[in-house]
Design an enzyme around this catalytic site. Structure first.
Site, PDB file in Angstrom:
ATOM      1  N   LYS A  46      -7.585   5.605  -6.871  1.00 21.72           N
ATOM      2  CA  LYS A  46      -7.516   6.784  -7.872  1.00 21.72           C
ATOM      3  C   LYS A  46      -8.997   7.459  -7.518  1.00 21.72           C
ATOM      4  O   LYS A  46      -9.263   8.819  -7.803  1.00 21.72           O
ATOM      5  CB  LYS A  46      -8.307   5.854  -9.398  1.00 21.72           C
ATOM      6  CG  LYS A  46      -6.626   5.471 -10.139  1.00 21.72           C
ATOM      7  CD  LYS A  46      -6.844   4.753 -11.413  1.00 21.72           C
ATOM      8  CE  LYS A  46      -5.676   4.439 -11.999  1.00 21.72           C
ATOM      9  NZ  LYS A  46      -5.831   3.444 -12.995  1.00 21.72           N
ATOM     10  N   GLY A  79      -0.173   3.175   7.471  1.00 18.63           N
ATOM     11  CA  GLY A  79       0.016   2.379   8.592  1.00 18.63           C
ATOM     12  C   GLY A  79       0.723   1.028   8.760  1.00 18.63           C
ATOM     13  O   GLY A  79       0.551   0.138   9.686  1.00 18.63           O
ATOM     14  N   LYS A  80       1.640   0.527   7.601  1.00 15.26           N
ATOM     15  CA  LYS A  80       1.885  -0.857   7.598  1.00 15.26           C
ATOM     16  C   LYS A  80       3.040  -0.872   8.703  1.00 15.26           C
ATOM     17  O   LYS A  80       3.006  -1.803   9.199  1.00 15.26           O
ATOM     18  CB  LYS A  80       2.630  -0.771   6.240  1.00 15.26           C
ATOM     19  CG  LYS A  80       1.715  -0.713   5.019  1.00 15.26           C
ATOM     20  CD  LYS A  80       2.541  -0.816   3.671  1.00 15.26           C
ATOM     21  CE  LYS A  80       3.512   0.085   3.426  1.00 15.26           C
ATOM     22  NZ  LYS A  80       2.833   1.676   3.379  1.00 15.26           N
ATOM     23  N   THR A  81       4.057   0.053   8.961  1.00 15.44           N
ATOM     24  CA  THR A  81       4.995  -0.222   9.855  1.00 15.44           C
ATOM     25  C   THR A  81       4.230  -0.224  11.053  1.00 15.44           C
ATOM     26  O   THR A  81       4.516  -1.107  12.282  1.00 15.44           O
ATOM     27  CB  THR A  81       5.811   1.020   9.872  1.00 15.44           C
ATOM     28  OG1 THR A  81       6.485   1.462   8.569  1.00 15.44           O
ATOM     29  CG2 THR A  81       7.044   0.927  10.731  1.00 15.44           C
ATOM     30  N   GLY A 109       0.683  -1.289   0.031  1.00 19.94           N
ATOM     31  CA  GLY A 109      -0.050  -0.039  -0.028  1.00 19.94           C
ATOM     32  C   GLY A 109       0.826   1.165  -0.033  1.00 19.94           C
ATOM     33  O   GLY A 109       2.131   1.149   0.112  1.00 19.94           O
ATOM     34  N   PRO A 110       0.158   2.401  -0.319  1.00 19.91           N
ATOM     35  CA  PRO A 110       1.101   3.605  -0.340  1.00 19.91           C
ATOM     36  C   PRO A 110       1.601   3.982   1.069  1.00 19.91           C
ATOM     37  O   PRO A 110       1.189   3.439   2.108  1.00 19.91           O
ATOM     38  CB  PRO A 110      -0.291   4.560  -0.523  1.00 19.91           C
ATOM     39  CG  PRO A 110      -1.227   3.940  -0.894  1.00 19.91           C
ATOM     40  CD  PRO A 110      -1.211   2.639  -0.340  1.00 19.91           C
ATOM     41  N   SER A 168      -3.141   2.800 -18.453  1.00 21.07           N
ATOM     42  CA  SER A 168      -4.398   3.571 -18.029  1.00 21.07           C
ATOM     43  C   SER A 168      -4.744   4.878 -18.484  1.00 21.07           C
ATOM     44  O   SER A 168      -5.777   5.534 -18.233  1.00 21.07           O
ATOM     45  CB  SER A 168      -4.701   3.369 -16.487  1.00 21.07           C
ATOM     46  OG  SER A 168      -3.838   4.295 -15.760  1.00 21.07           O
TER      47      SER A 168
HETATM   48  P1  ADP Z   1       3.812   3.015   6.405  1.00 17.87           P
HETATM   49  O1  ADP Z   1       4.595   2.294   7.242  1.00 17.87           O
HETATM   50  O2  ADP Z   1       2.452   2.559   5.648  1.00 17.87           O
HETATM   51  O3  ADP Z   1       4.475   4.140   5.634  1.00 17.87           O
HETATM   52  P2  ADP Z   1       3.344   3.927   9.116  1.00 17.87           P
HETATM   53  O4  ADP Z   1       2.859   3.041   9.741  1.00 17.87           O
HETATM   54  O5  ADP Z   1       4.598   4.507   9.228  1.00 17.87           O
HETATM   55  O6  ADP Z   1       3.010   4.119   7.545  1.00 17.87           O
HETATM   56  O7  ADP Z   1       2.341   5.348   9.413  1.00 17.87           O
HETATM   57  C1  ADP Z   1       2.426   6.656   9.517  1.00 17.87           C
HETATM   58  C2  ADP Z   1       1.805   7.375  10.720  1.00 17.87           C
HETATM   59  O8  ADP Z   1       0.651   7.265  10.711  1.00 17.87           O
HETATM   60  C3  ADP Z   1       2.461   6.770  12.130  1.00 17.87           C
HETATM   61  O9  ADP Z   1       2.618   7.455  13.067  1.00 17.87           O
HETATM   62  C4  ADP Z   1       1.177   5.596  12.306  1.00 17.87           C
HETATM   63  O10 ADP Z   1       1.088   5.303  13.601  1.00 17.87           O
HETATM   64  C5  ADP Z   1       0.010   6.528  11.884  1.00 17.87           C
HETATM   65  N1  ADP Z   1      -1.156   5.867  11.454  1.00 17.87           N
HETATM   66  C6  ADP Z   1      -1.200   5.084  10.386  1.00 17.87           C
HETATM   67  N2  ADP Z   1      -2.551   4.581  10.224  1.00 17.87           N
HETATM   68  C7  ADP Z   1      -3.210   4.835  11.249  1.00 17.87           C
HETATM   69  C8  ADP Z   1      -4.415   4.218  11.920  1.00 17.87           C
HETATM   70  N3  ADP Z   1      -5.089   3.714  11.002  1.00 17.87           N
HETATM   71  N4  ADP Z   1      -4.637   4.668  13.040  1.00 17.87           N
HETATM   72  C9  ADP Z   1      -3.686   5.178  13.826  1.00 17.87           C
HETATM   73  N5  ADP Z   1      -2.839   5.758  13.424  1.00 17.87           N
HETATM   74  C10 ADP Z   1      -2.374   5.445  12.075  1.00 17.87           C
END
Ligand code: ADP
Length: 664
Positions: A614, A252-254, A247-248, A571
């Site tokens: 999109k 929230g991946k990390t 995902g972008p 696209s």
């Molecule tokens: P990614 O790894 O996808 O680039 P991160 O996990 O680093 O994204 O997220 C960026 C920030 O946004 C972090 O501080 C994370 O805790 C917060 N965050 C992302 N998604 C959510 C969510 N659904 N609820 C609460 N905080 C979120």
């Protein structure tokens, strides 16, 4: 001189004795311990002043400090995991569900008692084995002969079968063959009287996992069963054991990965793969020079002092490769449960078992990932957030977090909902919430500074005006609605690693010599779309009322501005075709209608990917209508009501339909 020699000697002696003790204490696998001892033995014969000696010392010192046998205890409480995921993350319902399912399977696997079938026609023998194995916490079912065994095999899912060879109806050898045909995953151990060892060997040749001779010692049975189970576990774990979060950025991946580690009670670390080109980054350098190092995987395990952390391998899609070998193939080995039990880092030069590590891979896009790697992973998709979700996350998580981190007090500082909306709409343009978090951090930092200088009261309510005061003039404008419709300029939607985005396609014509000029750093596939669009327009000029010879003595120029956006893929075909039609029919194109779709030479529209991203991008840019391939109907229907609210989605089959909707 002789005095020095002696003291050096004894120093070398004591260093080596020290290391000997450490080697003995390190709980290495037997094979590795032997190698370490041999290395030490060699060191006693080497002059301590040489580089070789110090390389050897460092090596053994590294070996003994590796966590060969150290693990953190897993916490397998699923409801706690669920609570942790919910507490720290807003939304992401599907993601949370998939992760909990994944953990549940893990827990089940770890908790399930292995099921063993004991087949023997002597009751005493059956009872004996049943007793022994039940004590080992296995679940045991017994059968009196081969035929009985087959019935029971149909009813339960066994892990191991222990069978006598000589039985009245359907003997052990036949049973072995039947199990091999029908249940190839089950390991069979044959038990045999002392006299017929040769038939036991024959059975092993026919696929039995092992044999035990009667009368057997308890340890023999235990060992054979546990070995069989180990082998089986590996096979079972192969598919989908690695999670891939795609995902972008900023979705929230990390953060979810961290929560998984926290829920399991494991340590967590990240390894950035982006731009990694050298195989040695993963697999380490051979110990041929002072300063040679193990690869990142082993380094992290060494640092964390445990064999079972959660390791997040970040940005797999940005992994490079060059002449120094391909890190992807090394990674393949790391992630493959059949190979990673004995991962050999070049520096270590002995196998290290990575099978307890939980790997989570992340990627922005999946299409550049090697197919063999992708096959090993269970993909969980993260997608961009809607405006409302962003506002919720900001209010619930990001603002309180930043206030805390900047040493402010949540009682004294708050952000009004309007202020949060303003930051999202005018100061960020992204699928995730990374820059949103940064902007909130900036404001909190400035409030802290002003509070120290006595410029603001202790109580601050951040309003839209304050936002402008702290962040300056708005950063983003709505290029879509704030500008006029023009001839030859159309709005398109693209999907990149950063999420969705909008582009503008410009078409111009001038006197010339039938040349097609394409600019804007377009990728190969997109350039082909331009050619296809032009050919389509030329071949169906008449139906649009365009002079069929329009290309004679003219040049056509297609330009796609926007340096920062990655522009490739099929696209944009529809957007380019409609730009040409606008130019040639002199009808202005609606700027607030955005398109996506691949075209064929006959003007039909083919489906495309990234629909959700999109649509979110279109909403961020304040587009009113989206034109999409009718063949993407399923994807559109999957979108939640919150996403499709306030926007019209029109599904089309042909360029002509799209042109009707876009051209004034
Ligand atoms: P990614 O790894 O996808 O680039 P991160 O996990 O680093 O994204 O997220 C960026 C920030 O946004 C972090 O501080 C994370 O805790 C917060 N965050 C992302 N998604 C959510 C969510 N659904 N609820 C609460 N905080 C979120």
């Amino acid at each position: 001189m002789s005095f020095f020699k002696k003291s050096e000697d004894s120093e070398q002696q004591s260093t080596i004795t020290d290391l000997r003790i450490k080697v003995a204490d390190a709980q290495m696998p037997a094979g590795v311990e032997k190698i370490a001892e041999q290395e030490l033995e060699m060191l006693t014969k080497i002059n301590p002043a040489t580089a070789e000696y110090s390389i050897g010392l460092t090596y053994i010192d590294y070996l003994v400090t590796l966590p060969w046998n150290k693990k953190t205890e897993d916490n397998l409480d699923l409801s706690r995991a669920e609570r942790l995921l919910h507490e720290n993350h807003y939304g992401l319902e599907k993601v949370k569900e998939r992760i909990l399912e994944h953990l549940a399977v893990k827990v089940m696997r770890l908790n399930r008692k292995p099921l063993i079938l004991v087949v023997d026609d002597e009751e005493i023998a059956r009872k004996n084995l049943e007793h022994v194995l039940s004590k080992e916490h296995y679940e045991v079912v017994t059968a009196a002969d081969g035929a009985d065994a087959l019935r029971k095999l149909e009813a339960h899912e066994f892990d191991v079968v222990i069978t006598d060879l000589k039985m009245a109806s359907l003997d052990g050898m036949e049973l072995l063959e039947k199990v091999g045909e029908r249940y190839p995953d089950i390991k069979v151990i044959v038990v045999t009287g002392f006299a017929s060892i040769s038939s036991a060997i024959e059975a092993v040749k026919k696929g039995a996992f092992d044999y035990i001779a009667k009368p057997f010692k308890l340890d023999e049975v235990r060992n054979a069963v546990s070995k069989a189970l180990e082998k089986k576990a590996v096979v079972k774990n192969t598919k989908g054991s690695v999670l891939c979060f795609s995902g972008p950025p900023g979705t929230g991946k990390t953060s979810v990965g961290r929560a998984v580690a926290q829920a399991l009670g494991r340590k967590f670390t990240r390894i950035a793969l982006g731009g990694m080109k050298d195989e040695a980054d993963i697999r380490g350098h051979r110990r041929t020079y002072v300063g040679a190092k193990p690869g990142r995987i082993i380094e992290e395990l060494h640092r964390l002092e445990t064999t079972n952390p959660v390791i997040m391998l970040d940005e797999l899609d940005k992994l490079g490769h060059d002449v120094k070998g391909d890190p992807a193939s090394a990674l393949l080995e790391v992630l493959d449960p059949e190979q990673n039990q004995a991962f050999v880092d070049h520096y270590l030069d002995v196998p290290f078992d990575l099978s307890s590590v939980m790997f989570i891979v992340t990627a922005n896009l999946l299409d550049t990932i090697h197919a063999p790697l992708r096959d090993r992973m269970e993909v969980i998709e993260f997608s961009g957030y809607t405006q409302e979700e962003k506002a919720q996350i900001a209010t619930r998580f990001l603002v309180p977090k930043q206030i805390r981190e900047k040493g402010l007090s949540t009682n004294r500082v708050n952000f009004t909902p309007e202020a949060v909306q303003k930051i999202i709409q005018e100061y960020t343009r992204e699928a995730g919430i990374r820059s949103l978090e940064r902007k909130i951090a900036t404001i909190c930092r400035k409030i802290a500074k002003e509070a120290l200088q006595g410029e603001v009261d202790n109580e601050v309510s951040v309003t839209p005006e304050q936002v402008e005061h702290f962040l300056g003039k708005r950063k983003y404008h709505f290029e879509v609605i704030e500008e006029q419709d023009r001839i030859g300029v159309t709005t398109g939607l693209v999907w990149t690693g950063a999420g969705g985005d909008i582009i503008f396609v410009e078409a111009a014509r001038m006197k010339g010599d039938k040349e097609l000029i394409i600019t804007g750093s377009l990728g190969e596939v997109m350039r082909e779309s331009v050619q296809a669009a032009l050919s389509y327009v030329r071949s169906s000029a008449a139906s649009f009322g365009i002079d069929e010879n329009f290309f004679e003595r003219q040049d056509i120029h297609i330009h796609v501005p926007g340096g920062a956006i990655q522009k490739d893929g099929p696209s944009a075909g529809i957007t380019i075709a409609v730009a040409l039609l606008s130019l040639l029919t002199k009808r202005p194109a609606r700027r607030d209608v955005a398109m996506t779709g691949e075209i064929t030479l006959t003007g039909r529209i083919l489906p495309v990917g990234g629909i959700r991203e999109k649509v979110l991008a279109a909403k961020r840019a304040k587009v009113a209508v989206i034109i999409m391939p009718a063949k993407n109907r399923v994807d559109v229907e999957e979108l939640s009501e919150e996403i499709t609210r306030d926007i019209t989605i029109k599904l089309v089959d042909t360029v002509a339909e799209a042109a009707e909707a876009v051209l004034r």
